[in-house]
Design a protein around this motif. Structure first.
Motif, short mmCIF file in Angstrom:
data_model
loop_
_atom_site.label_atom_id
_atom_site.label_comp_id
_atom_site.label_asym_id
_atom_site.label_seq_id
_atom_site.Cartn_x
_atom_site.Cartn_y
_atom_site.Cartn_z
N ARG A 923 24.92 -19.59 -0.61
CA ARG A 923 24.78 -20.87 -1.29
C ARG A 923 25.63 -20.91 -2.58
O ARG A 923 26.30 -21.90 -2.86
CB ARG A 923 23.31 -21.11 -1.61
N LEU A 926 29.22 -21.16 -1.60
CA LEU A 926 29.62 -22.51 -1.25
C LEU A 926 29.85 -23.37 -2.50
O LEU A 926 30.77 -24.20 -2.54
CB LEU A 926 28.56 -23.14 -0.34
N GLN A 927 28.99 -23.16 -3.51
CA GLN A 927 29.16 -23.91 -4.74
C GLN A 927 30.52 -23.62 -5.38
O GLN A 927 31.23 -24.54 -5.81
CB GLN A 927 28.03 -23.58 -5.71
N SER A 930 33.46 -25.03 -3.27
CA SER A 930 33.63 -26.49 -3.36
C SER A 930 34.46 -26.91 -4.58
O SER A 930 34.96 -28.04 -4.63
CB SER A 930 32.26 -27.17 -3.39
N ALA A 940 35.47 -23.91 3.65
CA ALA A 940 34.09 -24.30 3.29
C ALA A 940 33.35 -24.84 4.51
O ALA A 940 32.17 -24.54 4.73
CB ALA A 940 34.12 -25.35 2.19
N VAL A 944 29.94 -23.46 6.17
CA VAL A 944 28.75 -24.29 6.41
C VAL A 944 28.27 -24.14 7.84
O VAL A 944 27.07 -24.04 8.12
CB VAL A 944 29.07 -25.77 6.08
N TYR A 950 24.19 -27.15 5.78
CA TYR A 950 24.56 -28.56 5.86
C TYR A 950 23.98 -29.37 4.70
O TYR A 950 24.68 -30.17 4.08
CB TYR A 950 24.11 -29.13 7.20
N GLU A 952 22.98 -28.35 1.71
CA GLU A 952 23.61 -27.96 0.45
C GLU A 952 25.03 -28.54 0.35
O GLU A 952 25.47 -29.00 -0.72
CB GLU A 952 23.67 -26.43 0.33
N ALA A 953 25.74 -28.54 1.50
CA ALA A 953 27.11 -29.07 1.48
C ALA A 953 27.12 -30.57 1.21
O ALA A 953 27.98 -31.08 0.46
CB ALA A 953 27.79 -28.76 2.81
N TYR A 957 29.27 -32.65 -2.02
CA TYR A 957 30.37 -33.60 -1.82
C TYR A 957 29.81 -35.02 -1.90
O TYR A 957 28.77 -35.31 -1.29
CB TYR A 957 31.05 -33.39 -0.47
N LEU A 967 31.58 -33.53 7.12
CA LEU A 967 30.36 -32.71 7.06
C LEU A 967 29.22 -33.38 7.81
O LEU A 967 28.43 -32.73 8.50
CB LEU A 967 29.97 -32.47 5.60
#
Length: 1293
Positions: A923, A926-927, A930, A940, A944, A950, A952-953, A957, A967
Motif C-alpha cells: 500500500r 503504491l502511494q 503514484s 502501478a 494493483v 483497487y 486504494e488505487a 487517482y 483502474l
C-alpha cells in the motif's frame, strides 16, 4: 526432627501381693494388665485400681509354695479369652479370664526356659531344659522338636564359588595385615548372663530367632528358624554378644547388645546372621547391663532396659529405661527414665501396649504399675515476626540439637549447633514472648539418690548468639515415678506452667513455677491448681495469649494464667455449651478464623474445629498454624496452605474437601510421607521432613503469593521483584495486583529496582493476560480489584508509562530500558527505537551510566531478530541507519551494499516505492509509485492487479484523470470474475462505459439497472424489446414470474407471453387483470381454467401425502418414546433412583452420551453457522433404532406443519369460486382444513405441555418453528435439566 513428649502417665499402687511380679502381658481387648508372680496370676485394671480376676499358681501345684518357682513366659490369647503361662518346672497352663480356672495343657519333664507365641497366636515355641525347641499349634498339638544347637548353618548357607582362599582376597581399608591376622578366641558369655535362651518372632510370624549359649564356646549365638521349625541361618561369631534379643516387627533387623573392649552397643543383625549397624549406649564399658530390648508395635521406638552392674555405697543399683528412635540412619535417645536405687521402685516387667504404639507399661518390684503414654511432637520456636529464627530443637540424650532454619537448612542428624547438658533431657520448650522466642528451656531429671521429693533441673538457654551461658533452677516435685513433671510451657520470662499427676488417678495438678532470677541455688516458687481430669496437652496461642488444656476424654479447658488468682474454667462455644471432642488429640494448636474466637485443630489423621466440634477433614498426617495460615500434609501426598483470615468454618471445610483446580495456589504435591517441620515466619519457606529423615525446603505458592501481596500493598517493589525472580513468579503480578497504585508509583518502582537489567526483565515478561484471574487468582474476600485502563492494552499502558517516567528521570541512564519499552509494545516501535540509536550515534551522551550507540544497537539486536531489524531500518529510508544495523549483523557486505547503492541512485519516490515493495508494504509502495509520474502508471496498474489494491488505487487517482477510468475497468473485470457483476456494472456505469455496464447488469439479472442503461445509451426499440425478452427468460428461470411479466408487457409489448408467465407462476389475480386490460378473454378458456384445475389436483395430492406422512411419523414417535421410557424404568430398577444415567432416558431427550454424536468435533466448530446447522441436521436420522430417532421425527413433523402452513390456497380458492368450480374449491378447502385440524390436535402429543413450558423463553417447537429452532430448544432444555442435578449433587456433597 520429632521428640517424644509425655502426654500422660498413670501410676497405680493399689495392687499388692506376695513375692514380686515376674511376667507382664496386656489384654488387647480391655487394656488390663496380666501379671504373673512367684505365687499367682492376676488380671488388674490400672485405670480403676481393681483386680479383675486372680488365680493361685501354688494352690494348683504349678509353682512351689516357698516362692522359688519361676514363670518363664506369659501371653494373652484373645481368641481363647485366656492367658497362657509357662513355668520353669515345665508346665504350660491356660488361665481362663472369664472363669478364673487354671488348666494344664502340657508338661515337659526337663523344664522350660522360655515360651514365645507367634504374632498371629497360631504357633507357640517352647525351649526346654534339654536345650531343645518344641513348636506347637495354638491347640497345643506338637509340630516338631529340634535341638537348639545345630552344627549346620541352615538353609540359607552362603555359597562359595571357590575364588581362592581368604588370605588372598581384598580386605579393603584393613590392608594386607588382615590376611595374617589371627582369629581371636571366642569369649564366653558375661558372668551376669542367666544362660537362658531368648526367643523372638518376626512381625509377620514367618520366622523366629533363638539366642542361646553355645556349649562348645560358651558364647551366645543367634539362630533363625522358619515357621515349620527348619533352621534357616546361624549368626557369625560375635564376641561380647549379650542375652537381650528382639526382632523388629517390620521384619528388617534383629536387635541385641554387644560389649566391646571400649564401648557398649546395641547391634542389629539381618536374618542371615550378619551384623548390620549399631549405636553406642551413653555409658562406659562396664557401667550397665542390658536386661532387655523391646520394640513398639510400629517399629519406631526401641526401649532399652538397663541396670547398673556395680552397686553403690548403699549396695543398691540404679535402673533405667531409655527410648531410642532412628532418623536418617542416626539413633536418638529421646527419653531416659531413671528409677533410682530403691530396689522396690525398680521395674521388673516392661511391656509395650499391643494396640497403642507409644504406650509402655512398667511394673515395679513393689507391684506398682506405671503406664506412660507418649506422643510425637516437634519443638519449634513460636515466634511470628522476623526476629524469630525458626528454631527447631531435637533431643538426643544429654544434647539438644538446634537448627535455625531462617539462617540455614541442615539435614539431621547434623544441626546448626549442639547444646551439651550434664544429664539426659526429657523436654524442651521455647519462650512464648514476642521478640524473645529464640530462648529455650530444657527439663532434665537430676541424679538424685531417691525419687521422692526429687529435684528436676530447669535450664534456660538463649539462642540469640552461639556464645551463651545457660542458667538453671531446681524444681522440687513430690513424685514416686520418673518424669512426673510434663507438658511444660514457658509463658513469661520467669513463669513456667507444667502438669503433674493429681491426688487422684483421674485428676491433674497444674504447677505455676515462678523463678527468682533463675539462680542455680534458689528453688522455684510454685503454686498449684487442681484440674478434674487428666491433662494430655497444653497449647498457647501466641497472638491472644490464651492457654487451652485438653483432657484425656476430649474436654477443653481454658487456663486463666494472667489473673491474680490463676484458675481453670470450661471452654464454651457461642451458645454456652462446653466443648468436648469425641477423642483426645495428639497435636493441638490455637488460632483465629476470620477474626472470630480461637479455634482448635488436632490431628489423629483428622482435623477438627473447636467451636463446632466437627471434623473438618480427614487423611491428615501433620499440620501447623503459622501467622494467618493453616498448613497441612495429607496421606495422599499433598500439602495445603489455607488462609485463616478469609474463610468461615464452612468455607474452610469446603476448601479442605476440594481437589483443587489447575491454578489452585493452596494445593501442591509433596513426596510420599512428608511431614511439616516448621515454617519460617514472615517468609515463604516450609520445611518438610521425609520418612527417611532428610529435609526438603519448599516455597508454598500460597505463602509466596500472600507475601508478595503484602509487599506490593506496602509498595516494597524490590522485595517483591527479588522473590518473584528467585521463585519464577510471573512479573505481570506486580502490575495486575493493583494497576492504579502501580501507575501512580512508577517512579518509586524504578527507584527501588534501580538496576537496568531488572527493569528490562520486567518489561520483557509483560503480556496482556491478567494473572490475577488466570495464574494467580485472588483469595476470596480480597478488597483489591483489578482496574485496568479502559480502551487501551495493558502492555502499551505499562510500556508508555515506564518510558515517559524514565525519560524524565534520566534518559541517558535508562536508555536501554527505554528501547525495551518501545520494542515490547504490542506493535513494536522499532523505527522509533532505531531512530533513537541513530540520534545517540550522532550526539553521544556523556556522564555516569551513559551507553554508547554501539552498545545500544547491540542490545537492540539482542531483543529483535537481526533480519527484522534490518528491514525496519530499511523502512525508515535512512541509509546511514541501515548501514549501522548491517555492520552489526552477520550479513555479508556483498549482499547488501550493491542493493543499497542501487537504491541511492533512484529518484526519491521511486526509491521509496522500491524499498516498500521489497519489504512487501504494497500500500505504501503504491502511494509512492503514484507520485512518480504517468510513465510509471503501467507498473502501478500491474501492482494493483497483483495485490488487488483497487480501492486504494481509486483513492489515489482523481476521477478526471484517464488513469481513473482504466483502474475502474480493471476493477470491474475483477468483480465480474468474483461473481459480483452488479457491483461491476455500477462501477462501469459510473465511469461512462455504458455498453460494458449493460452486459454486467444483464448478466446479474439486475433488469431495472439494465433498462436504465439501455434507455440512457439510447438503445433502439427492437433491441430494447429483445433485451426485455432475454431478461424475462432469465427471471422466469429464477421463478420471478411477476417481474418477467412486467418486462414482457411493458418493454417487449407481448401481452400474451406476459399472461402465460403469470398463469405459470399461479399469480391468478394479476393474470386476470392483464386478460381484461388487453381484452384477451380467449386465454381464460384456453389456458387459465385448465391451469386452475391442474393446480387443484396437485395441491390436493400434496396435502394428502403430507397428512399421511404426518400420521406415520406421529405413530412412530409414540412407539419410540414408549421404548425409551421402558428403558429408563429398567435402569431405575437396576441401579436405584440415584442413577445418574436415568436422565438420559427422559421424554424429550436421546441417549446421546452413548453415541458417537456426543463427542466434540473441532472441525465442525470451525464451520460457518449455515454449515453447522447442516451438519446438525445430518445427525438426525429417521432410520428405526437410530440414537436420535425421536428428535428426527419431531424435526420432520415440524417441517410438515411449516410447509402446510405456508401453502397459498387462499388465492386459488378465490379464482375457483370466480369460475364456478365450487366442488373443486370445496374439496381442496376441506382437505386443507382436515390437515390443519389433525396437525393442531397432534401438537400437545408431539410437544407435551411440560416441554413447551420449559421452552417458553426460547423458540418453541411447533407449527411456527423450524428444524433449527427445534434443535436449539432441546439443547437448552437438556442443559436446564443438568443444572438442578448438579446443584443437588453439590448440596449432597
Amino acid at each position: 526432627m520429632r521428640n517424644l513428649k509425655l502426654l500422660k502417665s498413670l501410676q497405680s499402687s493399689e495392687l499388692q501381693g506376695p513375692g514380686s511380679p515376674q511376667c507382664l502381658a496386656v489384654r488387647a481387648d480391655t487394656g488390663s494388665l496380666l501379671i504373673a508372680s512367684h505365687y499367682s496370676i492376676t488380671e488388674y485394671d490400672p485405670r480403676t485400681g481393681q483386680v479383675v480376676s486372680e488365680a493361685s499358681l501354688t494352690a494348683e501345684g504349678f509353682l512351689p509354695e516357698d516362692g522359688s518357682g519361676t514363670v518363664v513366659g506369659l501371653q494373652d490369647l484373645a481368641e481363647l479369652e485366656s492367658a497362657c503361662l509357662a513355668t520353669a518346672g515345665g508346665d504350660v497352663v491356660l488361665f481362663n479370664l472369664n472363669t478364673c480356672q487354671l488348666e494344664c495343657v502340657g508338661s515337659v519333664d526337663s523344664g522350660l526356659t522360655s515360651m514365645s507365641w507367634s504374632p498371629d497366636e497360631e504357633l507357640v515355641v517352647l525351649t526346654t531344659g534339654q536345650e531343645t525347641i518344641i513348636m506347637m499349634t495354638k491347640d497345643f498339638e506338637p509340630i516338631t522338636e529340634v535341638g537348639i544347637h545345630q552344627d549346620d548353618f541352615g538353609e540359607g548357607k552362603f555359597i562359595t564359588v571357590g575364588w581362592g582362599k581368604k588370605e588372598t582376597q581384598f580386605h579393603g581399608s584393613e590392608g594386607k595385615q588382615a590376611a595374617q591376622r589371627r582369629i581371636q578366641e571366642v569369649q564366653s558369655a558375661a558372668a551376669w548372663d542367666d544362660r537362658r535362651p531368648r526367643v523372638t518372632w518376626r512381625g509377620d510370624g514367618q520366622l523366629f530367632a533363638v539366642s542361646a549359649v553355645c556349649p562348645q564356646t560358651g558364647a551366645r549365638k543367634v539362630r533363625v528358624w522358619n515357621r515349620e521349625g527348619v533352621l534357616q541361618s546361624t549368626s557369625e561369631t560375635i564376641n561380647g554378644l549379650e542375652q537381650a534379643l528382639c526382632w523388629k516387627p517390620s521384619g528388617s533387623l534383629i536387635a541385641s547388645t554387644q560389649r566391646h573392649p571400649n564401648k557398649h552397643s546395641v547391634v542389629f543383625m539381618e536374618k542371615n546372621g550378619l551384623l548390620h549397624g549399631d549405636f553406642t549406649l551413653p555409658f562406659s564399658k562396664d557401667q550397665v547391663k542390658v536386661k532387655d530390648l523391646l520394640w513398639n508395635n510400629d517399629s519406631t521406638v526401641l526401649a532399652v532396659w538397663l541396670e547398673d552392674m556395680t552397686a553403690g555405697e548403699d549396695k543398691k543399683v540404679n535402673t533405667y529405661i531409655q527410648l531410642w528412635t532412628m532418623g536418617n540412619y542416626h539413633w536418638y535417645l529421646k527419653q531416659s527414665l531413671d528409677f533410682g536405687r530403691d530396689s522396690q521402685k525398680a521395674p521388673v516387667c516392661v511391656y509395650w501396649d499391643p494396640q497403642h504404639s507409644l504406650t509402655v507399661h512398667v511394673v515395679t518390684r513393689s507391684w506398682t504399675s506405671i503406664t506412660y503414654d507418649w506422643g510425637w511432637t516437634t519443638e519449634r520456636s513460636p515466634g511470628l515476626d522476623a526476629t524469630d529464627k525458626a528454631n527447631v530443637a531435637v533431643i538426643d540424650g544429654d544434647k539438644i540439637l538446634v537448627t535455625t532454619f531462617r539462617q540455614c537448612v541442615v539435614p539431621p542428624p547434623m544441626c546448626a549447633f549442639e547444646l551439651q547438658l550434664s544429664s539426659p533431657v526429657n523436654q524442651v520448650t521455647f519462650l512464648c514472648q514476642p521478640q524473645r522466642t529464640n530462648q529455650l528451656a530444657a527439663l532434665k531429671a537430676n541424679d538424685a539418690s531417691s525419687l521422692i521429693n526429687a529435684q528436676c533441673v530447669l535450664s534456660v538457654i538463649c539462642l540469640s548468639t552461639l556464645i551463651f551461658l545457660p542458667s538453671s533452677c531446681r524444681v522440687k516435685v513430690d513424685q514416686e515415678q520418673p518424669l512426673a513433671l510434663r507438658q511444660l510451657l514457658w509463658l513469661e520470662d520467669k513463669l513456667f506452667v507444667g502438669v503433674c499427676p493429681g491426688l487422684l488417678p483421674t485428676s491433674s495438678t497444674l504447677l505455676m513455677l515462678h523463678s527468682s532470677g533463675l539462680s542455680p541455688v534458689l528453688p522455684c516458687f510454685r503454686s498449684e491448681i487442681e484440674v478434674d481430669g487428666v491433662v494430655v496437652s497444653m497449647v498457647h496461642c501466641f497472638q491472644s495469649g490464651t492457654v487451652a488444656l485438653q483432657l484425656e476424654d476430649g474436654q477443653i479447658r481454658k487456663l486463666l494464667w494472667d489473673h491474680p488468682e490463676p484458675s481453670v474454667e470450661d471452654w464454651r462455644d457461642s451458645s454456652g455449651c462446653c466443648i468436648n471432642f469425641p477423642v483426645s488429640c495428639v497435636q493441638t494448636a490455637l488460632c483465629s478464623i476470620s477474626g472470630e474466637v480461637e479455634k482448635q485443630y488436632y490431628h489423629i489423621h483428622t482435623i477438627a474445629s473447636l467451636t463446632t466440634s466437627e471434623i473438618l477433614a480427614s487423611n491428615i498426617s501433620s499440620f501447623l498454624v503459622c501467622n494467618d495460615f493453616l498448613l497441612i500434609t495429607t496421606h495422599s501426598h499433598t500439602c495445603r496452605c489455607l488462609q485463616l483470615s478469609t474463610p468461615s468454618i464452612k468455607g474452610l471445610q469446603a476448601a479442605l474437601a476440594s481437589d483443587g483446580g489447575q491454578n489452585d495456589e493452596t494445593l501442591r504435591r509433596v513426596e510420599r510421607g512428608s511431614r511439616i517441620v516448621t515454617v519460617v515466619p514472615q517468609d515463604t519457606r516450609v520445611i518438610l521432613q521425609m520418612p527417611r529423615g532428610n529435609l526438603e525446603t519448599v516455597h508454598h505458592r500460597a505463602l509466596v503469593l500472600a507475601q508478595l501481596r503484602k509487599w506490593l500493598d506496602r509498595l516494597r517493589f524490590r522485595d517483591a521483584f527479588e522473590c518473584m525472580k528467585k521463585l519464577r513468579i510471573n512479573m505481570n503480578l506486580i502490575y495486575d495486583h493493583n494497576p492504579k497504585v502501580f501507575l501512580e508509583n512508577i517512579e518509586n518502582f524504578i527507584t527501588q529496582l534501580s538496576s537496568i537489567n531488572h527493569i528490562n526483565l520486567f518489561l520483557t515478561e509483560l503480556k496482556e493476560e491478567d494473572t490475577t484471574s488466570s495464574m494467580y487468582p485472588r483469595p476470596d474476600g480480597s478488597l483489591v480489584q483489578t482496574q485496568h485502563v479502559s480502551g487501551q492494552k495493558k502492555v502499551d499502558v505499562v510500556c508508555d508509562a515506564l518510558r515517559s517516567t524514565m525519560e524524565s528521570m534520566g534518559p541517558n541512564k535508562f536508555f536501554l530500558s527505554i528501547l525495551t519499552a518501545h520494542v515490547k509494545k504490542t506493535v513494536p516501535e522499532l523505527e522509533i527505537a532505531l531512530q533513537k540509536v541513530h540520534e545517540l550515534r550522532v550526539n553521544p551522551s556523556e556522564g555516569p551510566g551513559a551507553v554508547s550507540a554501539e552498545e545500544a544497537l547491540k542490545y537492540l539486536l539482542f531483543l529483535v531478530n537481526v533480519n527484522d531489524l534490518y528491514e525496519h531500518s530499511l523502512g525508515t529510508y535512512d541509509f546511514d541507519l541501515v548501514l549501522m544495523v548491517a555492520e552489526k549483523s552477520q550479513k555479508d557486505p556483498k549482499e547488501y551494499l550493491p542493493f543499497l547503492n542501487m537504491l541511492k541512485s533512484l529518484e526519491p519516490n521511486y526509491q521509496r516505492y522500491t524499498i516498500d515493495k521489497h519489504l512487501k508494504r504494497y500500500r505504501k509502495a503504491l502511494q509512492h509509485l503514484s507520485k512518480c509520474g504517468d510513465e510509471h502508471f503501467p507498473e502501478a496498474l500491474q501492482l494493483v492487479k497483483e495485490q488487488k489494491l483497487y480501492s486504494e488505487a481509486l483513492r489515489l487517482y482523481t476521477a478526471d484523470r484517464p488513469h481513473y477510468k482504466a483502474l475502474s475497468c480493471t476493477y470491474a473485470q475483477h468483480l465480474v470474475e468474483q461473481q459480483q457483476a452488479e457491483q461491476a456494472g455500477l462501477l462501469l456505469w459510473r465511469c461512462g462505459e455504458l455498453t460494458s455496464a449493460l452486459q454486467a447488469f444483464a448478466g446479474s439479472s439486475s433488469w431495472r439497472n439494465a433498462i436504465c442503461v439501455a434507455q440512457q445509451m439510447p438503445l433502439p426499440p427492437d433491441q430494447l424489446a429483445l433485451l426485455a425478452r432475454d431478461l424475462a427468460e432469465k427471471l422466469t428461470e429464477q421463478r420471478r414470474y411477476s417481474e418477467a411479466a412486467l418486462l414482457l408487457d411493458q418493454y417487449a409489448k407481448d401481452c400474451e407471453e406476459a399472461i402465460l408467465a403469470l398463469i405459470t407462476g399461479a399469480v391468478w389475480e394479476e393474470a386476470l387483470r392483464l386478460i381484461y386490460m388487453h381484452n384477451r378473454q380467449d386465454i381464460t378458456e384456453t389456458n387459465l381454467k385448465p391451469a386452475l384445475l391442474e393446480a387443484v389436483g396437485a395441491q390436493t395430492a400434496f396435502l394428502e401425502a403430507q397428512a399421511a406422512t404426518f400420521t406415520r411419523h406421529r405413530t412412530r414417535l409414540a412407539v419410540v418414546r414408549e421404548q425409551k421410557e421402558k428403558a429408563r424404568l429398567d435402569m431405575l430398577d437396576e441401579d436405584g433412583p440415584d442413577c445418574p444415567d436415568a436422565e438420559l432416558y427422559s421424554e424429550a431427550s436421546s441417549v446421546m452420551t452413548g453415541s458417537k454424536y456426543s463427542q466434540s468435533n473441532s472441525r465442525i466448530s470451525s464451520r460457518s453457522s449455515k454449515n453447522r446447522r447442516k451438519a446438525e441436521r445430518k445427525k438426525l436420522s429417521l432410520k428405526e433404532g437410530s440414537p436420535m430417532e425421536d428428535r428426527a421425527l419431531m424435526y420432520a413433523l415440524g417441517e410438515i406443519i411449516t410447509t402446510v402452513d405456508k401453502m397459498r390456497v387462499h388465492s386459488l380458492l378465490k379464482a375457483l369460486v370466480l369460475f364456478q368450480f365450487d366442488k373443486q374449491a370445496e374439496k381442496i378447502q376441506l382437505t386443507y382444513e382436515e390437515a390443519l385440524q389433525m396437525m393442531e390436535a397432534a401438537v400437545p402429543e408431539v410437544w407435551p405441555e411440560g416441554l413447551q413450558n420449559s421452552q417458553a423463553q426460547v423458540n418453541l417447537t411447533g407449527p411456527n418453528s423450524t428444524a433449527n429452532s427445534i434443535m436449539a430448544s432441546f439443547q437448552q432444555q437438556q442443559q436446564q435439566q443438568q443444572r438442578p442435578a448438579a446443584s443437588q449433587q453439590g448440596e449432597q456433597c
